[in-house]
Design a protein around this motif. Structure first.
Motif, PDB file in Angstrom:
ATOM      1  N   SER A   1       0.825  -1.212   0.000  1.00  0.00           N
ATOM      2  CA  SER A   1       0.000   0.000   0.000  1.00  0.00           C
ATOM      3  C   SER A   1       0.850   1.249   0.000  1.00  0.00           C
ATOM      4  N   GLY A   2       2.083   1.114   0.456  1.00  0.00           N
ATOM      5  CA  GLY A   2       2.966   2.278   0.508  1.00  0.00           C
ATOM      6  C   GLY A   2       2.756   3.132   1.728  1.00  0.00           C
ATOM      7  N   THR A   3       2.003   2.619   2.715  1.00  0.00           N
ATOM      8  CA  THR A   3       1.811   3.421   3.927  1.00  0.00           C
ATOM      9  C   THR A   3       3.079   3.435   4.774  1.00  0.00           C
ATOM     10  N   SER A   4       3.912   2.428   4.591  1.00  0.00           N
ATOM     11  CA  SER A   4       5.216   2.466   5.249  1.00  0.00           C
ATOM     12  C   SER A   4       6.285   2.438   4.164  1.00  0.00           C
ATOM     13  N   MET A   5       6.898   3.563   3.940  1.00  0.00           N
ATOM     14  CA  MET A   5       7.867   3.673   2.853  1.00  0.00           C
ATOM     15  C   MET A   5       9.292   3.380   3.320  1.00  0.00           C
ATOM     16  N   SER A   6       9.457   3.098   4.603  1.00  0.00           N
ATOM     17  CA  SER A   6      10.812   2.955   5.132  1.00  0.00           C
ATOM     18  C   SER A   6      11.527   1.745   4.543  1.00  0.00           C
ATOM     19  N   ARG A   7      12.768   1.930   4.174  1.00  0.00           N
ATOM     20  CA  ARG A   7      13.584   0.826   3.658  1.00  0.00           C
ATOM     21  C   ARG A   7      15.010   1.026   4.173  1.00  0.00           C
ATOM     22  N   TRP A   8      15.608  -0.085   4.575  1.00  0.00           N
ATOM     23  CA  TRP A   8      17.035  -0.073   4.881  1.00  0.00           C
ATOM     24  C   TRP A   8      17.650  -1.204   4.070  1.00  0.00           C
ATOM     25  N   VAL A   9      18.640  -0.875   3.287  1.00  0.00           N
ATOM     26  CA  VAL A   9      19.114  -1.810   2.265  1.00  0.00           C
ATOM     27  C   VAL A   9      20.555  -2.235   2.559  1.00  0.00           C
ATOM     28  N   TYR A  10      20.763  -3.553   2.587  1.00  0.00           N
ATOM     29  CA  TYR A  10      22.092  -4.103   2.850  1.00  0.00           C
ATOM     30  C   TYR A  10      22.485  -5.004   1.695  1.00  0.00           C
ATOM     31  N   THR A  11      23.616  -4.731   1.094  1.00  0.00           N
ATOM     32  CA  THR A  11      24.127  -5.608   0.040  1.00  0.00           C
ATOM     33  C   THR A  11      25.610  -5.324  -0.163  1.00  0.00           C
ATOM     34  N   CYS A  12      26.276  -6.190  -0.866  1.00  0.00           N
ATOM     35  CA  CYS A  12      27.705  -6.016  -1.171  1.00  0.00           C
ATOM     36  C   CYS A  12      28.513  -5.747   0.106  1.00  0.00           C
ATOM     37  N   GLY A  13      28.126  -6.386   1.204  1.00  0.00           N
ATOM     38  CA  GLY A  13      28.908  -6.301   2.435  1.00  0.00           C
ATOM     39  C   GLY A  13      28.684  -5.070   3.294  1.00  0.00           C
ATOM     40  N   GLY A  14      27.623  -4.313   3.041  1.00  0.00           N
ATOM     41  CA  GLY A  14      27.383  -3.151   3.907  1.00  0.00           C
ATOM     42  C   GLY A  14      26.000  -2.550   3.710  1.00  0.00           C
ATOM     43  N   TRP A  15      25.624  -1.696   4.678  1.00  0.00           N
ATOM     44  CA  TRP A  15      24.368  -0.947   4.535  1.00  0.00           C
ATOM     45  C   TRP A  15      24.559   0.091   3.434  1.00  0.00           C
ATOM     46  N   GLN A  16      23.648   0.091   2.473  1.00  0.00           N
ATOM     47  CA  GLN A  16      23.821   0.954   1.302  1.00  0.00           C
ATOM     48  C   GLN A  16      22.901   2.159   1.302  1.00  0.00           C
ATOM     49  N   SER A  17      21.764   1.994   1.911  1.00  0.00           N
ATOM     50  CA  SER A  17      20.785   3.060   1.771  1.00  0.00           C
ATOM     51  C   SER A  17      19.745   2.961   2.868  1.00  0.00           C
ATOM     52  N   GLY A  18      19.307   4.101   3.310  1.00  0.00           N
ATOM     53  CA  GLY A  18      18.226   4.145   4.276  1.00  0.00           C
ATOM     54  C   GLY A  18      17.203   5.166   3.823  1.00  0.00           C
ATOM     55  N   LEU A  19      15.980   4.734   3.793  1.00  0.00           N
ATOM     56  CA  LEU A  19      14.901   5.638   3.379  1.00  0.00           C
ATOM     57  C   LEU A  19      13.880   5.562   4.493  1.00  0.00           C
ATOM     58  N   TYR A  20      13.663   6.661   5.129  1.00  0.00           N
ATOM     59  CA  TYR A  20      12.812   6.590   6.307  1.00  0.00           C
ATOM     60  C   TYR A  20      11.675   7.587   6.208  1.00  0.00           C
ATOM     61  N   ALA A  21      10.477   7.050   6.196  1.00  0.00           N
ATOM     62  CA  ALA A  21       9.306   7.912   6.106  1.00  0.00           C
ATOM     63  C   ALA A  21       8.781   8.182   7.504  1.00  0.00           C
ATOM     64  N   ALA A  22       9.073   9.371   7.983  1.00  0.00           N
ATOM     65  CA  ALA A  22       8.701   9.706   9.357  1.00  0.00           C
ATOM     66  C   ALA A  22       7.192   9.688   9.556  1.00  0.00           C
ATOM     67  N   HIS A  23       6.451  10.037   8.503  1.00  0.00           N
ATOM     68  CA  HIS A  23       4.989  10.108   8.675  1.00  0.00           C
ATOM     69  C   HIS A  23       4.409   8.731   9.002  1.00  0.00           C
ATOM     70  N   ALA A  24       4.985   7.696   8.399  1.00  0.00           N
ATOM     71  CA  ALA A  24       4.489   6.351   8.668  1.00  0.00           C
ATOM     72  C   ALA A  24       4.732   5.991  10.130  1.00  0.00           C
ATOM     73  N   TYR A  25       5.904   6.334  10.595  1.00  0.00           N
ATOM     74  CA  TYR A  25       6.249   6.053  11.985  1.00  0.00           C
ATOM     75  C   TYR A  25       5.315   6.819  12.924  1.00  0.00           C
ATOM     76  N   ALA A  26       5.093   8.082  12.588  1.00  0.00           N
ATOM     77  CA  ALA A  26       4.219   8.907  13.431  1.00  0.00           C
ATOM     78  C   ALA A  26       2.814   8.299  13.490  1.00  0.00           C
ATOM     79  N   MET A  27       2.340   7.792  12.358  1.00  0.00           N
ATOM     80  CA  MET A  27       1.001   7.186  12.351  1.00  0.00           C
ATOM     81  C   MET A  27       0.959   5.973  13.260  1.00  0.00           C
ATOM     82  N   ASP A  28       2.033   5.184  13.212  1.00  0.00           N
ATOM     83  CA  ASP A  28       2.111   3.976  14.031  1.00  0.00           C
ATOM     84  C   ASP A  28       2.034   4.306  15.509  1.00  0.00           C
ATOM     85  N   LYS A  29       2.648   5.427  15.875  1.00  0.00           N
ATOM     86  CA  LYS A  29       2.815   5.712  17.298  1.00  0.00           C
ATOM     87  C   LYS A  29       1.664   6.529  17.886  1.00  0.00           C
ATOM     88  N   GLN A  30       0.717   6.907  17.042  1.00  0.00           N
ATOM     89  CA  GLN A  30      -0.380   7.719  17.571  1.00  0.00           C
ATOM     90  C   GLN A  30      -1.301   6.895  18.475  1.00  0.00           C
TER      91      GLN A  30
END
Ligand SMILES: [Zn+2]
Length: 444
Positions: free
Chosen positions: A415-444
């Motif tokens: 659905s895309g309500t949680s857009m957060s992604r943390w990506v690990y490949t080639c021996g390390g963390w490569q990317s972090g995408l964090y959607a704060a709004h999704a987290y805020a919705m979770d914690k309400q």
């Protein structure tokens, strides 16, 4: 110990590609999975023997924090193997500003893009390709197969600009993600010159031969030529096939025949197959049976086909996406992929395969629990098989290559309500995408 030493410990992980709907504890050492264990329920960090378990959402996009964490608590979040986008056009991505498409047809997109190509510098191409690949990585794609235009009829200098840019981008991203290139073998121009240019591109590092023979005046001749070249250089084939609303377009039958003749079973991929959806049931079955006989792989590109196809229809408009459910039912490996990103072929898209899975769901009416797992397979292990990824998947002994999200379940992920992604490949963390709004919705 930190992940930089290739050691990792995860708790409370969901692995939605598995059918058991369990929570998992995973351990890695030396960049490989060494233990994947069912927890039998939620695991408290203290019980797991760790004093501090980092929740990815609390790390935000600070990858260093994840790298240094003793243990990462996903709290029921999802882990997938790194996503595989097996049909992109990195060289065309983000060209919409320079190349318009007023009618919105495939034909105008092809014409306008083709005219614009000689004006693109190698640097411009590289900037766009790098941006598209990085965007894909940020959404969890760790392997890409990109088709590349190869307009030899404009002269070798123009054609090789795209190749040079593509190889430069792959080099720049080596150690961060894997990229394969498939050459769109042109059917215009002097054949001898084109064949020599194809050989040179393969020597430079192009991996696969492709093209769009259904657009040629002599599709069968083009298919023969591509197979002859592929066999000569020992590379797989990945063709655009029957991207048309015309039910009479059936070059895939010819592709299947060539596959069998050349003993290329399992090494040939047919993308699009739009005309398959326009055919009647009986004809479609003939095509699908032949595809199965030739062990063809298939790729659906639902976002682009829904956008481009059926433009001339009024009333009941053909949707353009291939027969997704029928191909899956026939056990033909069918991946879903992005195709074009913000270019004259498709003005939208964000190189996010979970969005593509969602669009596939709309196009093929897939929404049940098994359907959702199938959709995930269409962006993970199926395309991984198509591009020949070895040791793919979250299994003991395999390399760590994954994306984690804080989506509570697959429905939320697609659905895309949680857009957060943390990506690990080639021996390390490569990317972090964090959607704060999704987290805020979770914690309400
Ligand atoms: Zn394509």
């Amino acid at each position: 110990m930190s992940a930089s030493a290739g050691r990792m410990h995860f708790i409370n992980v969901r692995l939605p590609l598995r059918e058991d709907n369990q929570w998992y504890e995973l351990k890695a050492e030396g960049g490989k999975w060494i233990s994947i264990r069912q927890q039998g329920g939620f695991l408290d960090a203290a019980v797991a023997g760790v004093t501090r378990a980092l929740v990815p959402a609390l790390a935000g996009t600070d990858l260093k924090k994840l790298d240094e964490a003793e243990c990462i608590d996903l709290q029921g979040g999802i882990m997938l193997p790194g996503l595989v986008d097996c049909h992109m056009h990195l060289d065309k991505a983000f060209s919409l500003e320079q190349v318009s498409n007023i009618s919105g047809t495939l034909q105008e997109a092809i014409e306008n893009y083709s005219q614009a190509v000689p004006d693109f510098s190698k640097e411009q191409l590289a900037v766009r390709m790098l941006a598209a690949a990085r965007l894909a990585l940020s959404y969890g794609t760790t392997t890409i197969r990109s088709h590349l235009d190869f307009p030899v009829h404009f002269g070798k200098e123009v054609a090789f600009r795209t190749i040079a840019a593509a190889l430069e981008v792959r080099e720049k991203l080596s150690g961060r993600m894997k990229i394969q290139y498939s050459l769109m073998v042109p059917f215009r121009g002097d054949q001898r010159v084109v064949d020599e240019a194809v050989a040179e591109a393969l020597r430079m590092g192009i991996d696969v031969l492709g093209g769009a023979p259904h657009l040629a005046a002599d599709p069968e001749g083009e298919i023969s030529r591509i197979f002859r070249l592929a066999e000569q250089y020992g590379v797989p084939v990945d063709l655009h096939a029957d991207e048309s609303d015309d039910p009479g377009k059936r070059t895939v039958l010819n592709i299947a025949e060539h596959t069998i003749r050349y003993g290329y079973q399992g090494r040939v991929t047919a993308g699009h197959l739009c005309s398959l959806s326009a055919m009647d049931e009986k004809d479609a079955q003939v095509v699908i049976t032949k595809m199965k006989e030739a062990c063809l792989n298939a790729v659906t590109l639902p976002a682009v086909n829904l956008y481009l196809q059926g433009r001339e229809d009024r009333g009941l408009v053909r949707r353009g996406t291939t027969r997704i459910r029928e191909l899956l039912a026939a056990d033909i490996p069918l991946a879903a992929a992005s195709d074009n990103i913000q270019d004259p072929f498709h003005p939208f898209g964000r190189a996010d395969l979970t969005q593509i899975a969602q669009i596939t769901s709309y196009a093929a009416h897939m929404g049940g629990v098994e359907d959702l797992r199938q959709l995930l397979r269409m962006i993970t292990d199926i395309p991984a098989g198509i591009v020949g990824s070895e040791g793919y998947g979250i299994q003991e002994g395999n390399a760590c290559d994954f994306v984690v999200t804080d989506a509570a379940d697959v429905t939320q992920l697609l659905s895309g309500t949680s857009m957060s992604r943390w990506v690990y490949t080639c021996g390390g963390w490569q990317s972090g995408l964090y959607a704060a709004h999704a987290y805020a919705m979770d914690k309400q």
